[in-house]
Motif scaffolding. Structure first.
Motif, PDB file in Angstrom:
ATOM      1  N   CYS A  28       0.831  -1.200   0.000  1.00 13.23           N
ATOM      2  CA  CYS A  28       0.000   0.000   0.000  1.00 13.23           C
ATOM      3  C   CYS A  28       0.868   1.253   0.000  1.00 13.23           C
ATOM      4  O   CYS A  28       1.992   1.241   0.510  1.00 13.23           O
ATOM      5  CB  CYS A  28      -0.908   0.017   1.223  1.00 13.23           C
ATOM      6  N   ALA A  29       0.325   2.318  -0.575  1.00 15.83           N
ATOM      7  CA  ALA A  29       0.988   3.616  -0.609  1.00 15.83           C
ATOM      8  C   ALA A  29      -0.066   4.670  -0.897  1.00 15.83           C
ATOM      9  O   ALA A  29      -1.157   4.340  -1.383  1.00 15.83           O
ATOM     10  CB  ALA A  29       2.069   3.636  -1.686  1.00 15.83           C
ATOM     11  N   PRO A  30       0.233   5.933  -0.623  1.00 11.32           N
ATOM     12  CA  PRO A  30      -0.701   6.983  -1.030  1.00 11.32           C
ATOM     13  C   PRO A  30      -0.961   6.897  -2.537  1.00 11.32           C
ATOM     14  O   PRO A  30      -0.074   6.529  -3.320  1.00 11.32           O
ATOM     15  CB  PRO A  30       0.039   8.269  -0.661  1.00 11.32           C
ATOM     16  N   LYS A  31      -2.175   7.243  -2.937  1.00 12.29           N
ATOM     17  CA  LYS A  31      -2.620   7.091  -4.326  1.00 12.29           C
ATOM     18  C   LYS A  31      -1.640   7.699  -5.337  1.00 12.29           C
ATOM     19  O   LYS A  31      -1.273   7.058  -6.325  1.00 12.29           O
ATOM     20  CB  LYS A  31      -3.999   7.733  -4.482  1.00 12.29           C
ATOM     21  N   GLY A  50     -13.354   0.098 -11.929  1.00 12.03           N
ATOM     22  CA  GLY A  50     -14.752  -0.125 -11.588  1.00 12.03           C
ATOM     23  C   GLY A  50     -14.964   0.086 -10.107  1.00 12.03           C
ATOM     24  O   GLY A  50     -14.075  -0.167  -9.297  1.00 12.03           O
ATOM     25  N   ILE A  51     -16.146   0.557  -9.762  1.00  4.66           N
ATOM     26  CA  ILE A  51     -16.475   0.783  -8.360  1.00  4.66           C
ATOM     27  C   ILE A  51     -16.661  -0.566  -7.685  1.00  4.66           C
ATOM     28  O   ILE A  51     -17.414  -1.414  -8.156  1.00  4.66           O
ATOM     29  CB  ILE A  51     -17.747   1.635  -8.222  1.00  4.66           C
ATOM     30  N   ARG A  52     -15.952  -0.766  -6.610  1.00  8.35           N
ATOM     31  CA  ARG A  52     -16.039  -2.001  -5.828  1.00  8.35           C
ATOM     32  C   ARG A  52     -17.124  -1.901  -4.773  1.00  8.35           C
ATOM     33  O   ARG A  52     -17.920  -2.800  -4.592  1.00  8.35           O
ATOM     34  CB  ARG A  52     -14.692  -2.255  -5.146  1.00  8.35           C
ATOM     35  N   SER A  56     -14.252   2.052  -2.203  1.00  9.36           N
ATOM     36  CA  SER A  56     -13.080   1.639  -2.974  1.00  9.36           C
ATOM     37  C   SER A  56     -13.390   1.453  -4.460  1.00  9.36           C
ATOM     38  O   SER A  56     -14.517   1.171  -4.850  1.00  9.36           O
ATOM     39  CB  SER A  56     -12.496   0.341  -2.404  1.00  9.36           C
ATOM     40  N   VAL A  57     -12.328   1.623  -5.242  1.00 11.63           N
ATOM     41  CA  VAL A  57     -12.371   1.437  -6.696  1.00 11.63           C
ATOM     42  C   VAL A  57     -11.283   0.448  -7.067  1.00 11.63           C
ATOM     43  O   VAL A  57     -10.144   0.558  -6.597  1.00 11.63           O
ATOM     44  CB  VAL A  57     -12.130   2.786  -7.426  1.00 11.63           C
ATOM     45  N   MET A  58     -11.632  -0.525  -7.899  1.00 14.69           N
ATOM     46  CA  MET A  58     -10.653  -1.494  -8.410  1.00 14.69           C
ATOM     47  C   MET A  58     -10.095  -0.943  -9.717  1.00 14.69           C
ATOM     48  O   MET A  58     -10.836  -0.521 -10.593  1.00 14.69           O
ATOM     49  CB  MET A  58     -11.313  -2.852  -8.661  1.00 14.69           C
ATOM     50  N   TYR A  75      -8.741   3.469  -2.153  1.00 14.46           N
ATOM     51  CA  TYR A  75      -9.738   3.706  -1.113  1.00 14.46           C
ATOM     52  C   TYR A  75     -10.038   5.194  -0.963  1.00 14.46           C
ATOM     53  O   TYR A  75      -9.222   6.040  -1.344  1.00 14.46           O
ATOM     54  CB  TYR A  75      -9.244   3.142   0.226  1.00 14.46           C
ATOM     55  N   THR A  76     -11.169   5.506  -0.373  1.00 11.99           N
ATOM     56  CA  THR A  76     -11.569   6.898  -0.184  1.00 11.99           C
ATOM     57  C   THR A  76     -10.651   7.643   0.775  1.00 11.99           C
ATOM     58  O   THR A  76     -10.632   8.872   0.774  1.00 11.99           O
ATOM     59  CB  THR A  76     -13.027   6.991   0.322  1.00 11.99           C
ATOM     60  N   ASP A  77      -9.848   6.927   1.563  1.00 16.96           N
ATOM     61  CA  ASP A  77      -8.916   7.596   2.475  1.00 16.96           C
ATOM     62  C   ASP A  77      -7.657   8.083   1.769  1.00 16.96           C
ATOM     63  O   ASP A  77      -6.777   8.655   2.389  1.00 16.96           O
ATOM     64  CB  ASP A  77      -8.558   6.695   3.659  1.00 16.96           C
ATOM     65  N   GLY A  78      -7.558   7.834   0.435  1.00 17.67           N
ATOM     66  CA  GLY A  78      -6.417   8.317  -0.335  1.00 17.67           C
ATOM     67  C   GLY A  78      -5.312   7.304  -0.517  1.00 17.67           C
ATOM     68  O   GLY A  78      -4.301   7.607  -1.152  1.00 17.67           O
TER      69      GLY A  78
END
Length: 101
Positions: A28-31, A50-52, A56-58, A75-78
């Motif tokens: 994991c890492a910042p977007k 696509g929206i998961r 979250s988005v895949m 994820y929405t948290d960035g």
């Protein structure tokens, strides 16, 4: 080539989080950092998304030059996490007919 790419991703992304499954870790890492690594270091482009769920988005990333592919959940948290990687990606969608005009 794939093994070298996996090793490079493992060493270059700073945070390594344990997955819910004991089978494998998730990177994991910042977007923005994740996107930069995928585009600049691995010559990958985002080819699908696509929206998961609500949070979250895949995303699917692939490199035309190597055929390597990466699945990333953003994820929405960035944060973005690599959840799968592989080789020899190919697109099964039919190519639309070209208009000769």
């Amino acid at each position: 080539m794939f093994a070298l790419r996996l090793i490079a991703v493992c060493t270059l992304l700073p945070s390594l989080a344990s997955a819910a499954s004991p089978v494998a870790p998730i990177l994991c890492a910042p977007k923005q950092e994740m996107r930069q690594k995928l585009t600049q270091q691995f010559a990958s482009t985002q080819i699908a998304a696509g929206i998961r769920d609500r949070e979250s988005v895949m995303e699917v990333w692939s490199s035309v030059s190597t055929g390597d592919w990466t699945m990333v959940v953003t994820y929405t948290d960035g944060n973005s996490c690599i959840v799968a990687m592989g080789q020899d990606w190919f697109d099964l969608r039919p190519v639309p007919d070209q208009d000769p005009a």
